[in-house]
Design a protein around this motif. Structure first.
Motif, PDB file in Angstrom:
ATOM      1  N   VAL A 218      57.099  86.329 -65.844  1.00 47.75           N
ATOM      2  CA  VAL A 218      56.426  85.468 -64.877  1.00 47.75           C
ATOM      3  C   VAL A 218      55.676  86.295 -63.847  1.00 47.75           C
ATOM      4  N   CYS A 219      56.264  87.402 -63.446  1.00 43.20           N
ATOM      5  CA  CYS A 219      55.683  88.238 -62.391  1.00 43.20           C
ATOM      6  C   CYS A 219      56.027  89.687 -62.675  1.00 43.20           C
ATOM      7  N   SER A 220      55.061  90.582 -62.488  1.00 46.22           N
ATOM      8  CA  SER A 220      55.291  92.014 -62.661  1.00 46.22           C
ATOM      9  C   SER A 220      54.433  92.744 -61.641  1.00 46.22           C
ATOM     10  N   GLN A 221      55.094  93.332 -60.627  1.00 41.89           N
ATOM     11  CA  GLN A 221      54.362  93.948 -59.518  1.00 41.89           C
ATOM     12  C   GLN A 221      54.889  95.349 -59.220  1.00 41.89           C
ATOM     13  N   CYS A 222      54.003  96.177 -58.661  1.00 40.38           N
ATOM     14  CA  CYS A 222      54.346  97.553 -58.275  1.00 40.38           C
ATOM     15  C   CYS A 222      54.055  97.772 -56.798  1.00 40.38           C
ATOM     16  N   CYS A 223      54.682  98.793 -56.236  1.00 46.16           N
ATOM     17  CA  CYS A 223      54.404  99.193 -54.854  1.00 46.16           C
ATOM     18  C   CYS A 223      54.833 100.639 -54.674  1.00 46.16           C
ATOM     19  N   GLY A 224      54.283 101.275 -53.654  1.00 51.12           N
ATOM     20  CA  GLY A 224      54.649 102.654 -53.392  1.00 51.12           C
ATOM     21  C   GLY A 224      54.518 103.027 -51.934  1.00 51.12           C
ATOM     22  N   TYR A 225      54.402 102.024 -51.064  1.00 56.98           N
ATOM     23  CA  TYR A 225      54.125 102.299 -49.653  1.00 56.98           C
ATOM     24  C   TYR A 225      55.360 102.693 -48.853  1.00 56.98           C
ATOM     25  N   ALA A 226      56.573 102.406 -49.389  1.00 57.50           N
ATOM     26  CA  ALA A 226      57.806 102.731 -48.652  1.00 57.50           C
ATOM     27  C   ALA A 226      58.996 102.681 -49.600  1.00 57.50           C
ATOM     28  N   ASN A 227      60.074 103.335 -49.189  1.00 58.81           N
ATOM     29  CA  ASN A 227      61.313 103.245 -49.953  1.00 58.81           C
ATOM     30  C   ASN A 227      61.775 101.786 -50.034  1.00 58.81           C
ATOM     31  N   ASP A 228      62.303 101.401 -51.171  1.00 57.33           N
ATOM     32  CA  ASP A 228      62.882 100.076 -51.389  1.00 57.33           C
ATOM     33  C   ASP A 228      61.850  98.957 -51.299  1.00 57.33           C
ATOM     34  N   CYS A 229      60.555  99.301 -51.440  1.00 55.11           N
ATOM     35  CA  CYS A 229      59.513  98.284 -51.271  1.00 55.11           C
ATOM     36  C   CYS A 229      59.574  97.207 -52.336  1.00 55.11           C
ATOM     37  N   ASN A 230      60.146  97.524 -53.499  1.00 49.46           N
ATOM     38  CA  ASN A 230      60.184  96.507 -54.561  1.00 49.46           C
ATOM     39  C   ASN A 230      61.262  95.449 -54.341  1.00 49.46           C
ATOM     40  N   SER A 231      62.036  95.611 -53.278  1.00 48.33           N
ATOM     41  CA  SER A 231      63.090  94.621 -52.997  1.00 48.33           C
ATOM     42  C   SER A 231      62.518  93.312 -52.458  1.00 48.33           C
ATOM     43  N   ARG A 232      61.196  93.262 -52.216  1.00 53.43           N
ATOM     44  CA  ARG A 232      60.570  92.027 -51.729  1.00 53.43           C
ATOM     45  C   ARG A 232      59.550  91.459 -52.720  1.00 53.43           C
ATOM     46  N   LEU A 233      59.446  92.068 -53.910  1.00 54.30           N
ATOM     47  CA  LEU A 233      58.422  91.646 -54.862  1.00 54.30           C
ATOM     48  C   LEU A 233      58.909  90.515 -55.772  1.00 54.30           C
ATOM     49  N   CYS A 234      57.962  89.772 -56.293  1.00 49.74           N
ATOM     50  CA  CYS A 234      58.190  88.766 -57.340  1.00 49.74           C
ATOM     51  C   CYS A 234      59.182  87.681 -56.952  1.00 49.74           C
ATOM     52  N   GLY A 235      59.330  87.430 -55.650  1.00 48.32           N
ATOM     53  CA  GLY A 235      60.148  86.312 -55.199  1.00 48.32           C
ATOM     54  C   GLY A 235      61.636  86.479 -55.418  1.00 48.32           C
ATOM     55  N   ILE A 236      62.110  87.717 -55.579  1.00 49.05           N
ATOM     56  CA  ILE A 236      63.543  87.927 -55.786  1.00 49.05           C
ATOM     57  C   ILE A 236      64.311  87.431 -54.569  1.00 49.05           C
ATOM     58  N   ARG A 237      65.382  86.704 -54.807  1.00 50.04           N
ATOM     59  CA  ARG A 237      66.136  86.090 -53.712  1.00 50.04           C
ATOM     60  C   ARG A 237      66.801  87.158 -52.862  1.00 50.04           C
ATOM     61  N   GLN A 238      66.554  87.062 -51.555  1.00 47.32           N
ATOM     62  CA  GLN A 238      67.110  88.020 -50.614  1.00 47.32           C
ATOM     63  C   GLN A 238      68.522  87.601 -50.215  1.00 47.32           C
ATOM     64  N   GLY A 239      69.398  88.578 -50.044  1.00 48.53           N
ATOM     65  CA  GLY A 239      70.776  88.261 -49.668  1.00 48.53           C
ATOM     66  C   GLY A 239      71.024  88.309 -48.174  1.00 48.53           C
ATOM     67  N   ASN A 240      70.032  88.817 -47.424  1.00 50.74           N
ATOM     68  CA  ASN A 240      70.251  89.035 -45.991  1.00 50.74           C
ATOM     69  C   ASN A 240      69.566  88.004 -45.105  1.00 50.74           C
ATOM     70  N   ILE A 241      69.010  86.936 -45.691  1.00 47.66           N
ATOM     71  CA  ILE A 241      68.387  85.889 -44.886  1.00 47.66           C
ATOM     72  C   ILE A 241      68.953  84.540 -45.314  1.00 47.66           C
ATOM     73  N   THR A 242      68.953  83.595 -44.390  1.00 48.31           N
ATOM     74  CA  THR A 242      69.566  82.292 -44.650  1.00 48.31           C
ATOM     75  C   THR A 242      68.608  81.383 -45.415  1.00 48.31           C
ATOM     76  N   ALA A 243      69.143  80.269 -45.922  1.00 46.90           N
ATOM     77  CA  ALA A 243      68.402  79.398 -46.829  1.00 46.90           C
ATOM     78  C   ALA A 243      67.136  78.812 -46.216  1.00 46.90           C
TER      79      ALA A 243
END
Length: 246
Positions: A96-121
């Motif tokens: 459905v989605c395939s994205q790249c990044c290289g601007y910072a460490n861990d930048c791919n943790s916000r790509l392709c709508g992956i559900r975040q564990g550190n924010i509320t619903a």
């Protein structure tokens, strides 16, 4: 877990560690490592990449069992094109989605709508000149502010281009009823333009609006978000009542 599988896993992480040691610190890029994850908290490790030849990537995949999973880590820059990764999944899977990044460490943790564990619903990215502590941004990755939307609201993203200046990205909340109407019209137009090459379908507007109901789903460029949501909708994994991924 059998002995052979344990040995294979041990060898994999040993090799990752060895190769990381060979990369000079100034060229190391840490990427979130996801292997068939359901959400970000399932991705508990990082992979060390060489930023001279590699970027972080994230893929949202619909498996042959019709579940949504995420895969991420390092990928050769030659497989990344302007932030979009070249799909390399199995033929019986839908990427459905395939994205790249290289601007910072861990930048791919916000790509392709992956559900975040550190924010509320009810939280959405929030960067808006008139309302937010953080104004609209010239790069999606610069928006790091969240807000709690009301119960009758969902997340929204707005891109706007002014001739002679940079594209601006604005994020916030939108009334859910308005979002449903907007999404129906958006998907209808995208359906109409599937496999068409007319001037009408190839024309890129100077403005783009999109909205969605999942936590933090409004991260990124509007065009990327709407294309990802449309693919989910076409595959039966987007609920038009809740405006959420299913």
């Amino acid at each position: 877990m059998n002995t052979h599988k344990e040995l294979a896993i041990w060898i994999t992480f040993f090799l990752i560690g060895v190769f990381a040691l060979e990369i000079p610190p100034e060229y190391q890029l840490k990427c979130r490592l996801c292997n068939n994850a359901l959400e970000l908290r399932d991705c508990t490790k990082q992979e060390i990449c060489d930023n001279r030849t590699e970027e972080c990537y994230m893929e949202q995949v619909i498996t042959d069992a019709f579940t949504i999973q995420y895969r991420g880590g390092c990928r050769s820059s030659t497989h990344c094109n302007g932030g979009t990764a070249v799909a390399t999944g199995k033929r019986d899977e839908g990427i459905v989605c395939s994205q790249c990044c290289g601007y910072a460490n861990d930048c791919n943790s916000r790509l392709c709508g992956i559900r975040q564990g550190n924010i509320t619903a009810s939280q959405c990215y929030f960067c808006d000149d008139s309302k937010s502590d953080q104004a609209s941004v010239s790069r999606p990755e610069d928006c790091i502010t969240f807000t709690n939307c009301d119960t009758d609201q969902v997340c929204s993203a707005h891109d706007e281009y002014h001739p002679g200046s940079h594209m601006t990205y604005r994020y916030g909340c939108m009334n859910k009823a308005i979002c449903k109407t907007l999404t129906r019209v958006l998907f209808r137009d995208m359906e109409h333009c599937l496999n068409r090459t007319s001037l009408e379908c190839n024309h890129e507007s100077v403005m783009c609006d999109v909205c969605c109901g999942d936590t933090g789903c409004n991260y990124g460029a509007c065009k990327e978000i709407k294309e990802r949501l449309f693919r989910l909708y076409k595959s039966g994994h987007y609920n038009m009542t809740t405006l959420q991924t299913t």
